[in-house]
Design a protein around this motif. Structure first.
Motif, PDB file in Angstrom:
ATOM      1  N   HIS B  97       0.832  -1.196   0.000  1.00 43.08           N
ATOM      2  CA  HIS B  97       0.000   0.000   0.000  1.00 43.08           C
ATOM      3  C   HIS B  97       0.872   1.254   0.000  1.00 43.08           C
ATOM      4  CE1 HIS B  97      -3.410  -2.603   0.629  1.00 43.08           C
ATOM      5  NE2 HIS B  97      -2.725  -3.191   1.605  1.00 43.08           N
ATOM      6  N   VAL B  98       0.386   2.258  -0.683  1.00 42.73           N
ATOM      7  CA  VAL B  98       1.152   3.497  -0.777  1.00 42.73           C
ATOM      8  C   VAL B  98       1.411   4.089   0.606  1.00 42.73           C
ATOM      9  CG1 VAL B  98      -0.893   4.948  -1.185  1.00 42.73           C
ATOM     10  CG2 VAL B  98       1.341   5.702  -1.982  1.00 42.73           C
ATOM     11  N   GLU B  99       0.523   3.810   1.546  1.00 41.43           N
ATOM     12  CA  GLU B  99       0.719   4.282   2.915  1.00 41.43           C
ATOM     13  C   GLU B  99       2.013   3.727   3.528  1.00 41.43           C
ATOM     14  OE1 GLU B  99      -2.552   3.506   5.491  1.00 41.43           O
ATOM     15  OE2 GLU B  99      -1.491   4.258   7.272  1.00 41.43           O
ATOM     16  N   GLU B 151       8.613   5.999 -11.406  1.00 41.89           N
ATOM     17  CA  GLU B 151       8.240   4.578 -11.455  1.00 41.89           C
ATOM     18  C   GLU B 151       7.344   4.216 -10.271  1.00 41.89           C
ATOM     19  OE1 GLU B 151      12.698   3.443 -12.798  1.00 41.89           O
ATOM     20  OE2 GLU B 151      11.456   1.733 -12.221  1.00 41.89           O
ATOM     21  N   ILE B 152       7.685   4.748  -9.132  1.00 36.40           N
ATOM     22  CA  ILE B 152       6.912   4.453  -7.923  1.00 36.40           C
ATOM     23  C   ILE B 152       5.495   4.985  -8.058  1.00 36.40           C
ATOM     24  CG2 ILE B 152       6.731   4.999  -5.468  1.00 36.40           C
ATOM     25  CD1 ILE B 152       9.866   4.992  -5.442  1.00 36.40           C
ATOM     26  N   VAL B 153       5.385   6.199  -8.548  1.00 37.09           N
ATOM     27  CA  VAL B 153       4.053   6.796  -8.713  1.00 37.09           C
ATOM     28  C   VAL B 153       3.219   5.981  -9.693  1.00 37.09           C
ATOM     29  CG1 VAL B 153       2.786   8.800  -9.557  1.00 37.09           C
ATOM     30  CG2 VAL B 153       4.809   9.117  -8.120  1.00 37.09           C
ATOM     31  N   VAL B 154       3.825   5.661 -10.824  1.00 32.81           N
ATOM     32  CA  VAL B 154       3.122   4.881 -11.846  1.00 32.81           C
ATOM     33  C   VAL B 154       2.668   3.537 -11.270  1.00 32.81           C
ATOM     34  CG1 VAL B 154       3.410   3.662 -14.045  1.00 32.81           C
ATOM     35  CG2 VAL B 154       4.231   6.015 -13.782  1.00 32.81           C
ATOM     36  N   HIS B 155       3.507   2.939 -10.470  1.00 31.33           N
ATOM     37  CA  HIS B 155       3.175   1.653  -9.838  1.00 31.33           C
ATOM     38  C   HIS B 155       1.899   1.746  -9.010  1.00 31.33           C
ATOM     39  CE1 HIS B 155       3.943  -2.093  -7.587  1.00 31.33           C
ATOM     40  NE2 HIS B 155       3.597  -1.410  -6.521  1.00 31.33           N
ATOM     41  N   TYR B 156       1.827   2.765  -8.173  1.00 22.81           N
ATOM     42  CA  TYR B 156       0.651   2.898  -7.301  1.00 22.81           C
ATOM     43  C   TYR B 156      -0.567   3.434  -8.050  1.00 22.81           C
ATOM     44  CZ  TYR B 156       3.526   1.742  -3.286  1.00 22.81           C
ATOM     45  OH  TYR B 156       4.346   1.099  -2.401  1.00 22.81           O
ATOM     46  N   GLN B 157      -0.358   4.200  -9.101  1.00 21.82           N
ATOM     47  CA  GLN B 157      -1.491   4.639  -9.908  1.00 21.82           C
ATOM     48  C   GLN B 157      -2.122   3.450 -10.621  1.00 21.82           C
ATOM     49  OE1 GLN B 157       0.458   7.751 -12.211  1.00 21.82           O
ATOM     50  NE2 GLN B 157      -0.537   9.370 -11.018  1.00 21.82           N
ATOM     51  N   ALA B 158      -1.268   2.529 -11.091  1.00 22.36           N
ATOM     52  CA  ALA B 158      -1.764   1.329 -11.767  1.00 22.36           C
ATOM     53  C   ALA B 158      -2.637   0.492 -10.822  1.00 22.36           C
ATOM     54  CB  ALA B 158      -0.596   0.509 -12.290  1.00 22.36           C
ATOM     55  N   LYS B 159      -2.326   0.581  -9.531  1.00 21.80           N
ATOM     56  CA  LYS B 159      -3.118  -0.168  -8.543  1.00 21.80           C
ATOM     57  C   LYS B 159      -4.305   0.643  -8.034  1.00 21.80           C
ATOM     58  CE  LYS B 159      -0.752  -2.733  -5.614  1.00 21.80           C
ATOM     59  NZ  LYS B 159       0.227  -3.272  -4.661  1.00 21.80           N
ATOM     60  N   GLN B 161      -4.268   3.305  -6.343  1.00 19.74           N
ATOM     61  CA  GLN B 161      -4.072   3.873  -5.006  1.00 19.74           C
ATOM     62  C   GLN B 161      -3.744   5.360  -5.025  1.00 19.74           C
ATOM     63  OE1 GLN B 161      -1.529   1.606  -2.404  1.00 19.74           O
ATOM     64  NE2 GLN B 161      -2.316  -0.344  -3.172  1.00 19.74           N
ATOM     65  N   ILE B 162      -3.302   5.832  -6.155  1.00 20.97           N
ATOM     66  CA  ILE B 162      -3.008   7.259  -6.305  1.00 20.97           C
ATOM     67  C   ILE B 162      -3.814   7.800  -7.470  1.00 20.97           C
ATOM     68  CG2 ILE B 162      -1.246   8.969  -6.943  1.00 20.97           C
ATOM     69  CD1 ILE B 162       0.774   7.547  -5.410  1.00 20.97           C
ATOM     70  N   ILE B 163      -4.296   8.984  -7.296  1.00 22.56           N
ATOM     71  CA  ILE B 163      -5.098   9.655  -8.324  1.00 22.56           C
ATOM     72  C   ILE B 163      -4.300   9.800  -9.628  1.00 22.56           C
ATOM     73  CG2 ILE B 163      -4.361  11.931  -7.525  1.00 22.56           C
ATOM     74  CD1 ILE B 163      -7.129  13.002  -8.175  1.00 22.56           C
ATOM     75  N   GLU B 164      -5.020   9.781 -10.736  1.00 19.19           N
ATOM     76  CA  GLU B 164      -4.373   9.865 -12.041  1.00 19.19           C
ATOM     77  C   GLU B 164      -4.072  11.318 -12.417  1.00 19.19           C
ATOM     78  OE1 GLU B 164      -3.818   5.910 -13.142  1.00 19.19           O
ATOM     79  OE2 GLU B 164      -3.269   7.726 -14.265  1.00 19.19           O
ATOM     80  N   ILE B 165      -2.958  11.784 -11.963  1.00 17.91           N
ATOM     81  CA  ILE B 165      -2.447  13.095 -12.363  1.00 17.91           C
ATOM     82  C   ILE B 165      -0.969  12.892 -12.705  1.00 17.91           C
ATOM     83  CG2 ILE B 165      -4.085  14.470 -11.015  1.00 17.91           C
ATOM     84  CD1 ILE B 165      -1.924  14.794  -8.865  1.00 17.91           C
ATOM     85  N   PRO B 166      -0.348  13.892 -13.373  1.00 23.83           N
ATOM     86  CA  PRO B 166       1.050  13.700 -13.763  1.00 23.83           C
ATOM     87  C   PRO B 166       1.949  13.379 -12.563  1.00 23.83           C
ATOM     88  CG  PRO B 166       0.148  15.663 -14.786  1.00 23.83           C
ATOM     89  CD  PRO B 166      -0.899  15.150 -13.841  1.00 23.83           C
ATOM     90  N   PRO B 214      -8.992   5.860  -6.790  1.00 25.91           N
ATOM     91  CA  PRO B 214     -10.283   5.174  -6.637  1.00 25.91           C
ATOM     92  C   PRO B 214     -10.203   3.895  -5.816  1.00 25.91           C
ATOM     93  CG  PRO B 214      -9.422   4.874  -8.857  1.00 25.91           C
ATOM     94  CD  PRO B 214      -8.498   5.826  -8.166  1.00 25.91           C
ATOM     95  N   ASN B 215      -9.021   3.370  -5.622  1.00 24.77           N
ATOM     96  CA  ASN B 215      -8.871   2.058  -5.014  1.00 24.77           C
ATOM     97  C   ASN B 215      -8.094   2.110  -3.699  1.00 24.77           C
ATOM     98  OD1 ASN B 215      -9.562  -0.575  -5.328  1.00 24.77           O
ATOM     99  ND2 ASN B 215      -7.676  -1.162  -6.409  1.00 24.77           N
ATOM    100  N   VAL B 216      -8.163   3.265  -3.069  1.00 28.33           N
ATOM    101  CA  VAL B 216      -7.326   3.418  -1.896  1.00 28.33           C
ATOM    102  C   VAL B 216      -7.900   2.650  -0.718  1.00 28.33           C
ATOM    103  CG1 VAL B 216      -8.398   5.468  -0.919  1.00 28.33           C
ATOM    104  CG2 VAL B 216      -5.952   5.091  -0.615  1.00 28.33           C
TER     105      VAL B 216
END
Lengths: 218, 218
Positions: B97-99, B151-159, B161-166, B214-216
């Motif tokens: 989890h991103v947390e 890479e880390i951001v993209v990883h959690y966005q794919a899951k 867990q993080i909003i889709e922004i740049p 959306p999946n946090v």
DNA sequence: ACTAAAAGTGAGTGATTACTCACTTTTAAA
DNA sequence: TTTAAAAGTGAGTAATCACTCACTTTTAGT
């Protein structure tokens, strides 16, 4: 020289300045911002201003006085928007939702920064080395701004729009997000291609969601 | 001198230093941090270190070389935790989890800052005035750290867990919140009474909610 | 023990610095 | 027009600065 966009009376709070004095101020701002106070000589300022070095000391007793004369007004001006009479009434009328307040504050701080970029730079760069600056900062911003801000936080917490945590935590998180954006935008990567509207919106959304209370507008 | 808590080989990446050289480094760190590079004389450093001024130039060709010798290693060390092989595997195993990732990063950055407080102070204070430092910073942190972070951001966005922004917006908001806290805590108001556990938690929660996808995890 | 290399020294150097001050020029008032 | 005050000048001052270099001391190798 970007500070030429500024009216001179705005810079010096309406004081009457000679033409040479104005040139000294403008040149000092430029060099202090670029090289730092300590690495800027009075000789360089004089040359850049097209005046004799002695003229600087005609108007300012010491080099430090010149620095203070430049930086003190910007701190005073930083405070101004926070000195609102009847804060509660203003918040209720104009900023019913914390989002409105936040957006307004971000835009207002942005305008302030754009107008005062060089002098803010000097302030930020010099504060670690000058106790007088630190004390002035504490007096103007540490106290005056923070006290007002606390009232604002309490106001929106009472309306359930901000989470119930200490006001200083709210202050810290809000200001670090806002200034994190403004500093990156205008001081660290000013030449990058910024979509200001989008980044402003993202920053506001970030803060709103990060601090959302039980009653926040969806 | 707080940097005495550091082993000298940690400071200088394992280089063999004479006793006098160590004293020079320690004294320079203290004075550069307190007064700034430009306002610190080699004479003062020598006196503080208990060595002859010429000894400084025995080891460092110029005063600037001394500064770089102090600051460059701290930038290298800043990068180290981001140089992870098989990043995806590590994230999946240790930071589902991103947390978890966020908390670990905040704590790691905190530890780093505590250990390197004076040298980080010097870096932050001197970057605006030294193009070499800015270039080094860009090379080490602008590129290396940012690429990994993306890479880390993209990883959690794919899951989800993080909003889709740049990614750069995520980077900016995360780092400004984290460093807003760390700088306030250790550099601006170090003597204040901080509840570290609570403030860390609040900061992490702020970032998590601010960047929630959306999946946090609730 | 001797020798050479490495480390350290401190007086000296030329340049730079913030500031002074006697003098000159400009401005404003009468 | 005259006078005094204000603004400006630039040579000079004492102090400080980063750095050099001839010399001394210490260290390490044979």
């Amino acid at each position: 020289m970007t500070d030429h966009n500024l009216k001179m009376d705005e810079l010096m709070d309406g004081e009457e300045l000679t033409e040479k004095q104005k040139k000294i101020i403008v040149s000092a701002i430029e060099s202090f911002a670029e090289k730092g106070y300590s690495a800027t000589s009075t000789s360089e300022i004089a040359k850049k201003a097209g005046v004799a070095e002695g003229t600087i000391f005609r108007h300012y007793k010491t080099k430090k006085d010149l620095l203070l004369a430049i930086v003190a007004p910007v701190m005073t001006r930083f405070v101004a928007p926070f000195i609102i009479k009847d804060l509660k009434k203003v918040l209720d009328q104009d900023y019913e939702h914390v989002e409105d307040f936040l957006t307004a504050m971000l835009e207002n701080r942005r305008d302030f920064l754009i107008k005062n970029l060089s002098t803010v730079k000097i302030l930020v760069q010099e504060i670690p080395f000058h106790p007088e600056l630190k004390d002035l900062f504490k007096e103007h911003i540490g106290r005056k701004v923070y006290d007002r801000f606390e009232e604002i936080v309490v106001h929106y917490q009472a309306k359930g729009q901000i989470i119930e945590i200490p006001a200083y935590s709210v202050f810290r998180m809000m200001f670090s997000s806002i200034f994190g954006y403004l500093i990156a935008r205008y001081m660290i990567l000013p030449e990058a291609d910024w979509d200001d509207e989008a980044e402003t919106k993202r920053t506001v959304e970030f803060i709103l969601h990060g601090l959302a209370g039980p009653n926040v507008k969806k």
